[in-house]
Write a protein that holds these residues in place. Sequence first.
Motif, PDB file in Angstrom:
ATOM      1  N   THR A 158       0.841  -1.212   0.000  1.00  0.00           N
ATOM      2  CA  THR A 158       0.000   0.000   0.000  1.00  0.00           C
ATOM      3  C   THR A 158       0.876   1.262   0.000  1.00  0.00           C
ATOM      4  O   THR A 158       0.494   2.280  -0.561  1.00  0.00           O
ATOM      5  N   ASN A 159       2.066   1.182   0.616  1.00  0.00           N
ATOM      6  CA  ASN A 159       2.983   2.327   0.541  1.00  0.00           C
ATOM      7  C   ASN A 159       3.394   2.578  -0.912  1.00  0.00           C
ATOM      8  O   ASN A 159       3.402   3.715  -1.380  1.00  0.00           O
ATOM      9  N   ASP A 160       3.738   1.495  -1.631  1.00  0.00           N
ATOM     10  CA  ASP A 160       4.181   1.654  -3.031  1.00  0.00           C
ATOM     11  C   ASP A 160       3.027   2.127  -3.917  1.00  0.00           C
ATOM     12  O   ASP A 160       3.234   2.897  -4.849  1.00  0.00           O
TER      13      ASP A 160
ATOM     14  N   GLY B 121       8.918  -3.889   5.563  1.00  0.00           N
ATOM     15  CA  GLY B 121       9.065  -3.399   6.923  1.00  0.00           C
ATOM     16  C   GLY B 121      10.281  -2.486   7.006  1.00  0.00           C
ATOM     17  O   GLY B 121      10.875  -2.151   5.983  1.00  0.00           O
ATOM     18  N   ARG B 122      10.639  -2.112   8.208  1.00  0.00           N
ATOM     19  CA  ARG B 122      11.812  -1.257   8.381  1.00  0.00           C
ATOM     20  C   ARG B 122      13.076  -2.007   8.034  1.00  0.00           C
ATOM     21  O   ARG B 122      13.134  -3.208   8.075  1.00  0.00           O
ATOM     22  N   ARG B 123      14.110  -1.298   7.754  1.00  0.00           N
ATOM     23  CA  ARG B 123      15.459  -1.805   7.511  1.00  0.00           C
ATOM     24  C   ARG B 123      15.477  -2.950   6.498  1.00  0.00           C
ATOM     25  O   ARG B 123      16.124  -3.958   6.672  1.00  0.00           O
TER      26      ARG B 123
ATOM     27  N   GLY C 118      -4.975 -11.992   7.289  1.00  0.00           N
ATOM     28  CA  GLY C 118      -5.290 -11.601   8.667  1.00  0.00           C
ATOM     29  C   GLY C 118      -4.607 -10.307   9.084  1.00  0.00           C
ATOM     30  O   GLY C 118      -4.814  -9.803  10.181  1.00  0.00           O
ATOM     31  N   MET C 119      -3.743  -9.789   8.213  1.00  0.00           N
ATOM     32  CA  MET C 119      -3.022  -8.542   8.519  1.00  0.00           C
ATOM     33  C   MET C 119      -3.691  -7.405   7.755  1.00  0.00           C
ATOM     34  O   MET C 119      -3.996  -7.548   6.575  1.00  0.00           O
ATOM     35  N   LEU C 120      -3.919  -6.300   8.438  1.00  0.00           N
ATOM     36  CA  LEU C 120      -4.521  -5.129   7.784  1.00  0.00           C
ATOM     37  C   LEU C 120      -3.425  -4.163   7.345  1.00  0.00           C
ATOM     38  O   LEU C 120      -2.754  -3.565   8.185  1.00  0.00           O
ATOM     39  N   PRO C 121      -3.224  -4.020   6.020  1.00  0.00           N
ATOM     40  CA  PRO C 121      -2.257  -3.009   5.549  1.00  0.00           C
ATOM     41  C   PRO C 121      -2.989  -1.701   5.282  1.00  0.00           C
ATOM     42  O   PRO C 121      -4.057  -1.685   4.665  1.00  0.00           O
ATOM     43  N   LEU C 122      -2.425  -0.609   5.755  1.00  0.00           N
ATOM     44  CA  LEU C 122      -3.083   0.689   5.597  1.00  0.00           C
ATOM     45  C   LEU C 122      -2.005   1.755   5.436  1.00  0.00           C
ATOM     46  O   LEU C 122      -1.065   1.809   6.237  1.00  0.00           O
ATOM     47  N   SER C 123      -2.126   2.560   4.392  1.00  0.00           N
ATOM     48  CA  SER C 123      -1.161   3.650   4.202  1.00  0.00           C
ATOM     49  C   SER C 123      -1.921   4.951   4.021  1.00  0.00           C
ATOM     50  O   SER C 123      -2.964   4.987   3.371  1.00  0.00           O
TER      51      SER C 123
ATOM     52  N   LYS D 155       3.694  -8.324  23.138  1.00  0.00           N
ATOM     53  CA  LYS D 155       3.729  -8.840  21.757  1.00  0.00           C
ATOM     54  C   LYS D 155       3.495  -7.715  20.752  1.00  0.00           C
ATOM     55  O   LYS D 155       2.714  -6.790  21.001  1.00  0.00           O
ATOM     56  N   LYS D 156       4.123  -7.858  19.573  1.00  0.00           N
ATOM     57  CA  LYS D 156       3.983  -6.836  18.529  1.00  0.00           C
ATOM     58  C   LYS D 156       2.694  -7.073  17.743  1.00  0.00           C
ATOM     59  O   LYS D 156       2.541  -8.102  17.094  1.00  0.00           O
ATOM     60  N   VAL D 157       1.784  -6.116  17.807  1.00  0.00           N
ATOM     61  CA  VAL D 157       0.526  -6.245  17.064  1.00  0.00           C
ATOM     62  C   VAL D 157       0.493  -5.355  15.828  1.00  0.00           C
ATOM     63  O   VAL D 157      -0.421  -5.461  15.006  1.00  0.00           O
TER      64      VAL D 157
ATOM     65  N   GLY E  24       3.198  -2.802  13.087  1.00  0.00           N
ATOM     66  CA  GLY E  24       4.453  -2.131  12.741  1.00  0.00           C
ATOM     67  C   GLY E  24       4.147  -0.943  11.849  1.00  0.00           C
ATOM     68  O   GLY E  24       3.126  -0.918  11.152  1.00  0.00           O
ATOM     69  N   ILE E  25       5.020   0.047  11.893  1.00  0.00           N
ATOM     70  CA  ILE E  25       4.785   1.283  11.134  1.00  0.00           C
ATOM     71  C   ILE E  25       6.011   1.605  10.288  1.00  0.00           C
ATOM     72  O   ILE E  25       7.147   1.533  10.777  1.00  0.00           O
ATOM     73  N   LEU E  26       5.774   1.923   9.040  1.00  0.00           N
ATOM     74  CA  LEU E  26       6.872   2.311   8.144  1.00  0.00           C
ATOM     75  C   LEU E  26       6.499   3.634   7.477  1.00  0.00           C
ATOM     76  O   LEU E  26       5.670   3.666   6.571  1.00  0.00           O
TER      77      LEU E  26
END
Length: 240
Positions: free
Chosen positions: A13-15, A40-42, A51-56, A102-104, A106-108
């Motif tokens: 979604t970022n791209d 993700g980062r780095r 099951g993962m929500l991508p949002l930009s 736990k990590k729920v 991540g932000i880029l």
Amino acid sequence: MENIICLAECTSTNDYIRNRLSELADGTAVTALVQTNGRGRRGHTWLADSGMLPLSILLKNPVEGETLTARAGLSVCTALESVCGISEIRIKWPNDIIIAGKKVCGILCEGCLNGDNSYVICGIGVNVSQSEEFFKTANLPNGASLAMLCGTIPERDVLIKAIVENVKRFAAMPFVDCLDDFRSRVLNIGKTVRLIENGKERIATAVDVSPNGFLVCEDDNGRFEVNSGEVSVRGENGYL
Ligand code: BTN
């Protein structure tokens, strides 16, 4: 939903936003049912899973753009608190959203902060409904989903709307007005941290967050600030 583009599938979604910068208006949000090449980062890969929500979210000419990772983190915490009814949502500086260790999410944040056409794309990946099995198989022992931690799966549209609204609200606020809230959520403060950059490790104590969002650390040579850039921040003996 107004100004929110919902795709069935995309690479990232970022791209998607970066490839359409001139045609998309400030504040446009993009989500997808499946993201096939999330980042993700780095340089890390962000795993594809429904099951993962991508949002930009695209922010044009942002104020204090370098603090947007921090403000996006606050936005996600606030949105999850209201939608899932949970408290004690913390931030592992700079960009991991942590519930019960736990990590729920991540932000880029990516973009360009020079010149008249400056912009930031706030990319947010929320682990919504993956199972414990998913994180085991993917060898992600520090990850968990909202379903695992809260026992319920929030409605996708409600969650998207809450995150987008909060990102816009926090993006319009001076960082100094959010600093106390941010500080109180940063779980590294007061702890020993391992800072790893270009293969070099430095052990220090995280003592504060500076007014530009940097992590303030201290070691035998005194105080120094860590920019989020390419630094991996770990706890003394593991992830936190
Ligand atoms: C991290 O923890 O390293 C950051 C992960 C960010 C993932 C999100 S998912 C939506 C957006 N699109 C991407 O390709 N990455 C971000």
